[in-house]
Design a protein around this motif. Structure first.
Motif, PDB file in Angstrom:
ATOM      1  N   GLU A  31       0.797  -1.181  -0.053  1.00 63.70           N
ATOM      2  CA  GLU A  31       0.060  -0.037   0.079  1.00 63.70           C
ATOM      3  C   GLU A  31       0.810   1.162   0.058  1.00 63.70           C
ATOM      4  O   GLU A  31       2.176   1.213   0.529  1.00 63.70           O
ATOM      5  CB  GLU A  31      -0.797   0.199   1.414  1.00 63.70           C
ATOM      6  N   THR A  32       0.289   2.374  -0.513  1.00 65.33           N
ATOM      7  CA  THR A  32       1.115   3.468  -0.762  1.00 65.33           C
ATOM      8  C   THR A  32       0.415   4.791  -0.016  1.00 65.33           C
ATOM      9  O   THR A  32      -0.657   4.759   0.288  1.00 65.33           O
ATOM     10  CB  THR A  32       0.919   3.963  -2.185  1.00 65.33           C
ATOM     11  N   ALA A  33       1.558   5.762   0.611  1.00 62.05           N
ATOM     12  CA  ALA A  33       0.953   6.651   1.414  1.00 62.05           C
ATOM     13  C   ALA A  33       1.520   8.082   0.863  1.00 62.05           C
ATOM     14  O   ALA A  33       2.623   8.058   0.359  1.00 62.05           O
ATOM     15  CB  ALA A  33       1.152   6.665   2.784  1.00 62.05           C
ATOM     16  N   PHE A  34       0.702   9.058   0.980  1.00 59.44           N
ATOM     17  CA  PHE A  34       1.300  10.645   0.653  1.00 59.44           C
ATOM     18  C   PHE A  34       0.834  11.353   1.615  1.00 59.44           C
ATOM     19  O   PHE A  34      -0.198  11.285   2.392  1.00 59.44           O
ATOM     20  CB  PHE A  34       0.773  10.983  -0.810  1.00 59.44           C
ATOM     21  N   PRO A  35       1.992  12.155   2.389  1.00 59.75           N
ATOM     22  CA  PRO A  35       3.367  12.163   2.142  1.00 59.75           C
ATOM     23  C   PRO A  35       3.808  10.642   2.702  1.00 59.75           C
ATOM     24  O   PRO A  35       3.141  10.014   3.271  1.00 59.75           O
ATOM     25  CB  PRO A  35       3.816  13.269   3.173  1.00 59.75           C
ATOM     26  N   ALA A  36       5.154  10.515   2.316  1.00 54.66           N
ATOM     27  CA  ALA A  36       6.002   9.348   2.646  1.00 54.66           C
ATOM     28  C   ALA A  36       5.872   9.428   4.212  1.00 54.66           C
ATOM     29  O   ALA A  36       6.054  10.251   5.068  1.00 54.66           O
ATOM     30  CB  ALA A  36       7.321   9.482   1.864  1.00 54.66           C
ATOM     31  N   GLN A  37       5.647   7.942   4.834  1.00 53.80           N
ATOM     32  CA  GLN A  37       5.868   7.699   6.176  1.00 53.80           C
ATOM     33  C   GLN A  37       6.501   6.463   6.495  1.00 53.80           C
ATOM     34  O   GLN A  37       6.440   5.542   5.528  1.00 53.80           O
ATOM     35  CB  GLN A  37       4.432   7.868   6.702  1.00 53.80           C
ATOM     36  N   VAL A  38       7.123   6.522   7.482  1.00 54.02           N
ATOM     37  CA  VAL A  38       7.812   5.114   7.706  1.00 54.02           C
ATOM     38  C   VAL A  38       6.794   4.030   8.432  1.00 54.02           C
ATOM     39  O   VAL A  38       7.167   2.808   7.965  1.00 54.02           O
ATOM     40  CB  VAL A  38       9.019   5.279   8.743  1.00 54.02           C
ATOM     41  N   ASP A  39       5.933   4.453   8.980  1.00 55.05           N
ATOM     42  CA  ASP A  39       4.868   3.327   9.411  1.00 55.05           C
ATOM     43  C   ASP A  39       3.746   3.356   8.207  1.00 55.05           C
ATOM     44  O   ASP A  39       3.399   4.113   7.801  1.00 55.05           O
ATOM     45  CB  ASP A  39       4.142   4.021  10.614  1.00 55.05           C
ATOM     46  N   CYS A  40       3.317   1.960   8.372  1.00 59.11           N
ATOM     47  CA  CYS A  40       2.322   1.734   7.279  1.00 59.11           C
ATOM     48  C   CYS A  40       0.801   1.744   7.698  1.00 59.11           C
ATOM     49  O   CYS A  40       0.781   0.917   9.015  1.00 59.11           O
ATOM     50  CB  CYS A  40       2.632   0.407   6.601  1.00 59.11           C
ATOM     51  N   ARG A  41      -0.033   2.618   7.328  1.00 59.80           N
ATOM     52  CA  ARG A  41      -1.424   2.677   8.055  1.00 59.80           C
ATOM     53  C   ARG A  41      -2.244   1.455   7.637  1.00 59.80           C
ATOM     54  O   ARG A  41      -3.358   1.299   8.285  1.00 59.80           O
ATOM     55  CB  ARG A  41      -2.148   4.052   7.294  1.00 59.80           C
ATOM     56  N   SER A  42      -1.789   0.739   6.587  1.00 57.54           N
ATOM     57  CA  SER A  42      -2.829  -0.515   6.335  1.00 57.54           C
ATOM     58  C   SER A  42      -2.400  -1.959   7.307  1.00 57.54           C
ATOM     59  O   SER A  42      -3.338  -2.232   7.538  1.00 57.54           O
ATOM     60  CB  SER A  42      -2.416  -0.762   4.692  1.00 57.54           C
ATOM     61  N   CYS A  43      -1.133  -2.038   7.214  1.00 54.45           N
ATOM     62  CA  CYS A  43      -0.680  -3.290   7.891  1.00 54.45           C
ATOM     63  C   CYS A  43       0.071  -3.277   9.288  1.00 54.45           C
ATOM     64  O   CYS A  43       0.347  -4.096   9.852  1.00 54.45           O
ATOM     65  CB  CYS A  43      -0.048  -4.172   7.031  1.00 54.45           C
ATOM     66  N   SER A  44       0.302  -2.077   9.544  1.00 50.98           N
ATOM     67  CA  SER A  44       1.254  -1.638  10.802  1.00 50.98           C
ATOM     68  C   SER A  44       2.587  -2.140  10.522  1.00 50.98           C
ATOM     69  O   SER A  44       3.030  -1.895  11.650  1.00 50.98           O
ATOM     70  CB  SER A  44       0.301  -2.019  12.051  1.00 50.98           C
ATOM     71  N   GLY A  45       2.875  -2.557   9.547  1.00 52.58           N
ATOM     72  CA  GLY A  45       4.499  -2.784   9.403  1.00 52.58           C
ATOM     73  C   GLY A  45       5.197  -1.378   9.488  1.00 52.58           C
ATOM     74  O   GLY A  45       4.609  -0.198   9.277  1.00 52.58           O
TER      75      GLY A  45
END
Ligand SMILES: [Zn+2]
Lengths: 147, 380
Positions: A31-45
């Motif tokens: 999954e992609t995010a904007f702006p770039a972030q180190v944490d993933c909002r989708s899978c908590s990775g």
């Protein structure tokens, strides 16, 4: 001499002859995010990488900001010089919908599904005379649409 | 064990120039206590909150220093719903039998101006003019109209109903009905939403007295039952306010999840509800929330509105007191005003705005920044 400075680091490639929006993609779920972030909002990775999102997209939804927003809005405008601006979400080939200012600013000029082009534009001038640059989208002009 | 609502109180919404927000909260508590025939010293616990009008627990300076447990709740637009949820849980757990929830607010005039850092965002997002709730609601309904064939006629009809209902509600801020043309020709604020399609920040207070239902008949002959209280936040992919980007796959809104949970808790379905309050920050959200709460399919709203189904005499009356559109939105108080109104209707005390045929099941729903929803189900 005055310079052109991005409003925030890491939102887009700059300076560049063909600037791209920058986001992040999760190496676990994609999954992609904007702006770039180190944490993933989708899978908590926590394993993401910065990726280019492209400079073209299609308009997913839109509105028009007709009145000058209060602070924290920070432009060079006054109530008298304020001009309405479009706001929309643009679906990017990088796999995310990005909220942005739109240069078309009337309902006649805007339609869901229309092709849009990224622009890096001067937004305000700082105390030293530097131009603070942000991103916005405009309609893709007819002769560029097929490129 | 069940939870009963045995007292309701409201300090009128709108503008109270001579009163602080806290004083409006205290007025609502006193009204609710009087309604229940109880006094402040009977209260074992309190939950309350406001956005701009101070700490709710400062109310003890007005109401009395009785050493009760008082917990401040702040949860955005779901502040009232969250206070009620906390009280519901406190009674359900058996820890307490009797307490109060209160919400109040007093906002400066004009649109809200949230600060990016408070929402985990960088300054550029606010500075470039992307952080306005009005824009989000306009963009959500713009896409919804495109996907589900809703027209601007439906947006006008929602506002028309809101102001008509407000004119029947003595405590409403907006007491004047507006014609279809007044609304349809009002200034465009954020396309497709016009001036009379948005609610405004306002002032007011609301309070409820809650009680262990086994003991409720000591205090009142007609207790109402709070059958469900649910608060849920957004999923990955929910289309939400204050989001610089959205996932490609659109997931259910938090409203859908909170609504399902509440119906499950209450053991009933949308078809059983006789009167409902659905968050109407603008006329578009009321339309979306009709479907997100399970009361119709997406797209059916157009015909339902044309048929008058959501009017007071219709088959699914929505926002009988004029909702946020006619009452304004004091954020801390708004969700509890909804519960107050549903209680008025279930008691049959609605006067000129009373839903006919003895409504027995009521439903309330809040939704707001940054993607939080609260649902309550109340029965006779
Ligand atoms: Zn992931």
């Amino acid at each position: 001499m005055s310079e052109q400075i991005p409003i925030h680091k890491g939102l887009f490639t700059w300076p560049s002859s063909r600037p791209q929006l920058l986001g992040s993609r999760c190496k676990q779920c994609g999954e992609t995010a904007f702006p770039a972030q180190v944490d993933c909002r989708s899978c908590s990775g926590r394993d993401t990488e910065v990726v280019e999102l492209g400079d073209r997209g299609t308009l997913w939804t839109w509105t028009i900001q007709t009145f000058m927003p209060k602070q924290p809005y920070h432009s060079d405008e006054t109530e008298a010089s304020f001009r309405p601006y479009g706001v929309g979400y643009v679906e990017m080939p990088g796999g995310v919908r990005v909220e942005a200012r739109l240069e078309p600013s009337t309902r006649e000029q805007l339609a869901i599904g229309m092709p849009m082009q990224l622009n890096i534009v001067p937004f305000r001038t700082d105390a030293s005379g530097n131009q603070i640059m942000t991103f916005s989208f405009s309609a893709v002009e007819e002769d560029q649409a097929w490129k | 064990m069940e939870v009963a609502i045995i007292g309701i109180g409201l300090h009128r919404f709108g503008r109270s120039p001579d009163m602080s927000g806290l004083q409006q909260g205290a007025a609502a508590v006193r009204a609710a206590l009087a309604d229940a025939g109880l006094s402040w010293k009977d209260m074992q616990f309190a939950y309350g909150g406001s956005q701009d009008a101070g700490n709710a627990d400062s109310l003890v300076n007005e109401l009395g220093l009785t050493s009760l447990q008082f917990t401040n709740i702040w949860n955005g637009c779901a502040t009232g719903g969250s206070s009620l949820h906390a009280a519901y849980s406190a009674i359900k757990s058996g820890q307490y039998d009797l307490g109060v929830v209160v919400g109040f607010d007093k906002h400066p005039r004009g649109a809200f101006n949230p600060q990016p850092a408070d929402w985990g965002l960088d300054d550029w997002y606010g500075e470039t003019g992307l952080m306005l709730t009005t824009q989000f609601f306009a963009m959500k309904i713009q896409r919804y109209m495109h996907d589900h064939g809703i027209s601007e006629d439906a947006l006008v009809r929602v506002s028309e109903k809101a102001f008509a209902n407000g004119s029947l509600t003595p405590t409403a801020w907006r007491q004047q009905p507006l014609s279809y043309a007044d609304i349809a020709n009002s200034a465009m604020v954020s396309d497709p939403l016009r001036k009379y399609m948005f609610c405004s920040p306002a002032e007011g207070g609301a309070a409820l007295i809650l009680c262990n239902a086994d003991k409720a008949r000591q205090f009142t002959r007609k207790p109402l039952l709070l059958k469900a209280a649910a608060v849920r936040t957004r999923h990955y992919g929910s289309f939400e306010v204050f989001a610089p980007s959205q996932a490609m796959h659109v997931a259910d809104a938090p409203t859908v999840t909170a609504s399902r949970m509440a119906f499950e808790l209450a053991g009933i379905g949308p078809e059983d509800v006789d009167v409902m309050q659905l968050q109407d920050t603008d006329s578009g959200t009321e339309i979306i929330h009709m479907a997100e709460n399970g009361f119709c399919e997406h797209g059916e709203q157009e015909q339902l509105l044309r048929d008058g189904a959501t009017q007071i005499g219709g088959r699914m009356p929505v926002n009988t007191d004029g909702g946020c559109l006619a009452n304004g939105e004091p954020v801390g108080a708004s969700g509890l005003r909804q519960v107050y109104e549903v209680c008025v209707q279930l008691r049959g005390e609605g006067g000129a705005r009373q839903v006919p045929n003895d409504p027995a099941v009521g439903y309330t729903h809040v939704y707001g920044a940054p993607g939080v929803s609260g649902v309550n189900i109340i029965t006779r």
